[in-house]
Design an enzyme around this catalytic site. Sequence first.
Site: not given
Ligand code: KIV
Length: 279
Positions: A68-69, A107, A137, A139, A202
């Site tokens: 989600d970056s 994510d 993924k 969190e 992280e």
């Molecule tokens: O969203 C992302 O890119 C991430 C990484 C920083 C692990 O979760």
Amino acid sequence: MLPPIDSLPYTAEARPDAPQKRTAVRRITAGNIGRRKGNQPFAIVTAYDAPFARCAEDAGIDVLLVGDSVGMVVLGYDSTTHVTLDDMLHHTAAVARGTSKAHIVSDLPFGTYQASDADAIRAATRMVQEGGATSVKIEGGVRAADRIKAIVGAGIPVMAHIGLLPQTAGLGPGYKVRSNREALLADARAVQDAGAYAVVLEVVDHAITAEITQTVRIPTVGIGSGPSCDAQVLVLHDVLGLYPESPSFAKRYADLRTDTVSALTRYAHDVSERSFPPA
Ligand code: KIV
């Protein structure tokens, strides 16, 4: 009597109108990744679109994270919390179209899994069914364990994420190194016991990261957490020099922003000088 097969103008596969034989290439599975625990460390990179995902696969990187970056490095938001499930489906599907064997972990964005197991299963299912993700993924450590169990129970592999949690970074100590040893070890054990096949650490203190890596049976994936992990993950735009605010732990392997500005400046110049297109 039928003519011998070799005398025919086309073999069955070569005939233009023959149905193409499809060789299904199986994507790397969560099980394959789990078995890399304790072996040679491997690289994971984020991917958000088809061409860069293909580049990563061609580079031999076979686990791609649709993070989600994307909200910050592609969509121009100042945090990941604005990213929606539809955003993630859109980018995951592009990565799936651009690759054939890479494992695609996507994510689940903020707000799509926190409220209930049912929400989490629904969002993860869409990510696999509509996006083409191979796993998801989420969190959170101890507090995400029930969600991980529910999603895994629905048949979808989960990568966990502990330490600095960008989706809720505003609630914690910001972007400071995480060093609460007992809490981090409890988080790592909880996500493993809930069925996660790997765990992202992280910005975790390096010594604690080493201890977690030795303690858990699943691969640890480090980002800003030192060299002891089973794998490392970086954001693509940090690796390629496309994002101006890269964190200090990220290594820049190219300067594509400079190259891009230079190429576009030359193109604009050529057009204004009538040297492109050629006469
Ligand atoms: O969203 C992302 O890119 C991430 C990484 C920083 C692990 O979760």
